[in-house]
Design a protein around this motif. Structure first.
Motif, short mmCIF file in Angstrom:
data_model
loop_
_atom_site.label_atom_id
_atom_site.label_comp_id
_atom_site.label_asym_id
_atom_site.label_seq_id
_atom_site.Cartn_x
_atom_site.Cartn_y
_atom_site.Cartn_z
N PHE A 286 -8.79 -3.71 -0.78
CA PHE A 286 -8.02 -4.83 -0.21
C PHE A 286 -7.91 -4.65 1.31
O PHE A 286 -7.44 -3.59 1.77
N MET B 15 -10.55 -4.23 -5.11
CA MET B 15 -10.39 -5.61 -5.61
C MET B 15 -11.18 -5.83 -6.89
O MET B 15 -10.78 -6.61 -7.75
N ASP C 43 -1.61 -8.79 -6.64
CA ASP C 43 -2.05 -8.76 -5.26
C ASP C 43 -1.08 -7.87 -4.48
O ASP C 43 0.11 -8.16 -4.40
#
Lengths: 284, 373
Positions: free
Chosen positions: B124, B321, B339
Motif C-alpha cells: 500500500f 495489496m 484498507d
C-alpha cells in the motif's frame, strides 16, 4: 572453574559501579547505583501498612517479600521432607535404593513442566477447582488459588522437596542405632527419644537442606513469572526487569549483588542462631 | 572405537586440555570458553513475536533455503532491544510503527534497500511512506502486518450496560477485580489517563511528575484489577475461553482464534477509541548471516501468500495489496475494514514516543507492577 564462577561475578561487580545513560554505558566508577537503593525521602511508600522511607522503595520491598516467601517455602519443604526422610531411614529395610529412585522420579522432568503442572492444578478450570465443583462443595471456581504469592510458595515447596529429602535422609541414616536403644533402655519414651537423640543428630542434614532450599529460592525468577501474577513478583523478577525491559544493567547488577550480600548475612545469622559450631563440635 | 580410545586416554590422564575442551564442546559445555569454529554460512536469526515463527508466514524463504531461520521470541519490543544491545546477534527484528525509532536511535537498525524486495511495489503506497516505515528520511521497516489493539470481551458474561457501550474503564473498575486482563505494557497507564479524560496525543508522551501521578492513579488500579498481566497471547486466549476473564486488552488474533473455537467474543470499539498499529521487518546491523538471506526473509513476509495466511489465520491485515485479492472473501469480510488508510483515519494510530519518554514509562510501569500485593 575459576573462569566459570569468578569471572561472571567479577563482571557483575564491575558493572554495578557503572551507570546507564540512555543506550550508552557510562564507565566512570561510581557508587550511584548503590546510593539509589538506600536514598531516603520524606514521603514514605506504604506497603502492607509498613512505611518505607526510600526514594526508590521497590528493591527493599521486594527483598523483604522474597525473603518471607522463600522462608515460608523452606519451612514447608522441611516439614514435608523430614517425615519422608525419616520413613526412608527407619521404616524401609528392603530395596532402599529403589525407594530413593521412586521419590526422585517426579524430578526427572523439567522444572518448567513441574511449574506448569501446578498452573494446571491450581488454575481456574484446574484439578482442584473441577474436583471441588464435582463434589458440590463450591459452585463457582475459586479464583484465589493461582497468581498470588501463595501459589509461588506452594510451587517452590514442591519443586525443592527432593533436594531436601536426600541430605536429611543421609544424616538420619548415619545415626548409630545403639544410641536409640540406649535411650529406650534408660527409660525415654518415643517422643523424648526423638527429641533428645534423633533430632539433634539429624540437625546438620536438616540445616544443610534448609540452606539448600532457601538460598536459591530467594532469587528465583521463573516460578513467580509463571504462577505469581503481578502480586507474586520477587526480587529476581526485578533484576530481570532492570536488565531487560528497563535497560539498566548496572542498577540490575547492584540489586543482584546487594541481594547476594543480604542472603549471606541472613544465612550467617541463621547458622549462628542455631549454634552451628556446637553441632559440629559435638559430631567431631 | 573413537569413544573407547577417548575414555582410555582420559583414564590414563594423557588427554590434552584442548582435546578435553573439544569433547566438552560437543555437548555444548565449552561454547563460552572455546573460540567458535567458523561455519560456512550462519543461519539467519530473527527476533519475533510469539506465533509469528510459523513457516506459514515465510514459506518462500523455507522453499529457497530448505530450512527455517532461528527464532528468538520476545514479549515486547523493549525486551528485544535490550537483548540486541546486550550482544545478541540478530539479523532481523519485527518492530512496529511506534517502536522502530528505538532501534534506529540505539544504532542497531540498518537502512533497507527496497529495490532488493520484489514485493515492495505491491505494498500500500500509504504504508510505504508512513511514519515508522520511514524514520528520519530513511526506510527502516518493511511494513508487513497491521491490525488493532482494543478491548475484547465476552458478551455472554457481561451485562448489557457494558456490551452496548463498551469502555476501557472496565480495566480500572473495582467491580471487575480479577475478571479482566490487561497486557503487561505501559498502555495500562496511557489508556487509564484516557479514561480520565486526557486525549491520546497527550497521554502517550507523559513525563516526570505527571507520569508518576498517572501511574499511581491508573497504573496501580489496572495492576490491582487485572487477574494477571498477559505477556503471551495464548495465555489470555485460554483464560478468556474458559470464562476466567471476561475482558482483555487484545489484538485481532484473539478474536479470530476464539471465534474459530466457537467462543462468543466481541472486539469492541470502546468509547475512548481503539488503536491501530502496523508492524514490519527491520534489518539489524548486528547480524552474522548473509544479508541476502535477510532480504529473502523480509521479502517472503511481504508476499501475498503470507498475507493470505495472516488474514485467514489471525484476522490481521497485510501490507501487500494483492493479499486481499487471493484471501478467502469471508475472512476479509470478517475483518471489517480492509484498507489501512481508512482504518487509520477511523482509529487512533499508535505514536512514537521519544527515548526519554519511553524509558520513563518502562521504569514507572516496572515499579508499579512490583508494588502490587
Amino acid at each position: 572453574m575459576i573462569a566459570m564462577l569468578a569471572l561472571p561475578l567479577a563482571a557483575l561487580v564491575v558493572l554495578s559501579f557503572w551507570t546507564q545513560n540512555g543506550f550508552e554505558l557510562d564507565r566512570t566508577p561510581t557508587l550511584e547505583n548503590y546510593a539509589q537503593l538506600v536514598r531516603l525521602t520524606e514521603e514514605p511508600t506504604i506497603w502492607f501498612g509498613i512505611p518505607f522511607y526510600f526514594a526508590y522503595p521497590v528493591p527493599a520491598i521486594l527483598m523483604i517479600k522474597s525473603v518471607v516467601m522463600s522462608l515460608s517455602a523452606t519451612v514447608a519443604v522441611i516439614a514435608l521432607a523430614y517425615p519422608m526422610a525419616y520413613f526412608l531411614a527407619f521404616r524401609v529395610h528392603k530395596h532402599k535404593a529403589l525407594w530413593i529412585i521412586l521419590i526422585t522420579i517426579p524430578f526427572w522432568t523439567s522444572y518448567l513442566l513441574r511449574v506448569f503442572a501446578w498452573k494446571i492444578v491450581l488454575g481456574f478450570n484446574g484439578a482442584i477447582n473441577s474436583g471441588l465443583k464435582e463434589l458440590g462443595i463450591i459452585d463457582k471456581p475459586l479464583d484465589f488459588l493461582l497468581y498470588n504469592p501463595g501459589a509461588v510458595v506452594i510451587t517452590l515447596a514442591h519443586s525443592w522437596v527432593a533436594f531436601a529429602i536426600l541430605p536429611i535422609y543421609v544424616s538420619l541414616e548415619k545415626i548409630d542405632r545403639s544410641l536409640l536403644e540406649a535411650a529406650s533402655d534408660l527409660g525415654d519414651g518415643k517422643v523424648k527419644r526423638f527429641l533428645r537423640i534423633t533430632l539433634p543428630l539429624s540437625a546438620p542434614g536438616t540445616v544443610a537442606a534448609a540452606l539448600l532450599v532457601f538460598i536459591p529460592t530467594v532469587g528465583d525468577y521463573v516460578t513467580p513469572t509463571l504462577v505469581g501474577g503481578p502480586g507474586g513478583t520477587m526480587i529476581g523478577n526485578l533484576v530481570q526487569e532492570l536488565f531487560l525491559r528497563q535497560n539498566n544493567a548496572p542498577l540490575g547488577a547492584a540489586v543482584a549483588i546487594t541481594m547476594m550480600l543480604i542472603i549471606a548475612v541472613i544465612v550467617a545469622i541463621f547458622l549462628w542462631a542455631i549454634g552451628y559450631r556446637r553441632i559440629r563440635a559435638r559430631r567431631a | 572405537m573413537q569413544r573407547i580410545k577417548f575414555i582410555d586416554k582420559m583414564i590414563d590422564g594423557n588427554l590434552s586440555r584442548r582435546q578435553m575442551m573439544q569433547a566438552a564442546g560437543a555437548f555444548g559445555v565449552g561454547t563460552l570458553i572455546l573460540p567458535r569454529p567458523s561455519v560456512a554460512a550462519e543461519v539467519l536469526t530473527c527476533l519475533e513475536w510469539g506465533g509469528y515463527d510459523s513457516p506459514d508466514y515465510f514459506q518462500a524463504y523455507v522453499d529457497k533455503y530448505g530450512a527455517q531461520p532461528n527464532f528468538s521470541i520476545f514479549a515486547g519490543e523493549e525486551d528485544a532491544l535490550a537483548k540486541v544491545l546486550a550482544g545478541f546477534a540478530a539479523d532481523v527484528m519485527h518492530p512496529c510503527n511506534y517502536s522502530v525509532a528505538r532501534f534506529v536511535n540505539a544504532g542497531v537498525a540498518a537502512e533497507l534497500d527496497t529495490s532488493r524486495l520484489s514485493h515492495w511495489k505491491d505494498v500500500f503506497p500509504a504504508l510505504q511512506s508512513a511514519e515508522g516505515v520511514v524514520w528520519e528520511g530513511k526506510t527502516v521497516m518493511a511494513p508487513a502486518d497491521w491490525g488493532n489493539s482494543s478491548l475484547a470481551f465476552r458478551p455472554d458474561l457481561l451485562p448489557p450496560e457494558f456490551t452496548e457501550n463498551p469502555t476501557w474503564a472496565i480495566f480500572y473498575d473495582e467491580a471487575y477485580k480479577g475478571r479482566v486482563a490487561m497486557s503487561d505494557n505501559e498502555m495500562a497507564i496511557i489508556i487509564g489517563a484516557m479514561v480520565g479524560g486526557m486525549p491520546y496525543d497527550e497521554a502517550y508522551k507523559l513525563e516526570g511528575a505527571a507520569l508518576d501521578a498517572a501511574a499511581k492513579e491508573w497504573g496501580t488500579r489496572a495492576v490491582n484489577t487485572s487477574k494477571f498481566l498477559w505477556t503471551d497471547s495464548s495465555e489470555v486466549q485460554q483464560a478468556m475461553a474458559s470464562g476466567e476473564i471476561v475482558a482483555a486488552y487484545a489484538w485481532n488474533d484473539l478474536v479470530a482464534n476464539l471465534r474459530n473455537e466457537g467462543v462468543p467474543v466481541e472486539f469492541a470499539k470502546p468509547k475512548e477509541g481503539m488503536f491501530t498499529w502496523f508492524c514490519g521487518l527491520t534489518l539489524l546491523n548486528t547480524g552474522k548471516a548473509d544479508e541476502q538471506a535477510a532480504y529473502d526473509f523480509i521479502d517472503a513476509w511481504l508476499s501475498p501468500e503470507t498475507g493470505k495466511a495472516l488474514i485467514e489465520g489471525s484476522g490481521y491485515g497485510h501490507a501487500n495489496m494483492k493479499s486481499f485479492e487471493i484471501a478467502d472473501k469471508e475472512a476479509i469480510a470478517n475483518m471489517g475494514i480492509t484498507d489501512p488508510v481508512a482504518m487509520m483515519a477511523d482509529t487512533i494510530v499508535f505514536k512514537t514516543p521519544t527515548d526519554a519518554v519511553q524509558e520513563g514509562f518502562n521504569k514507572v510501569w516496572g515499579d508499579t507492577k512490583a508494588l502490587k500485593y
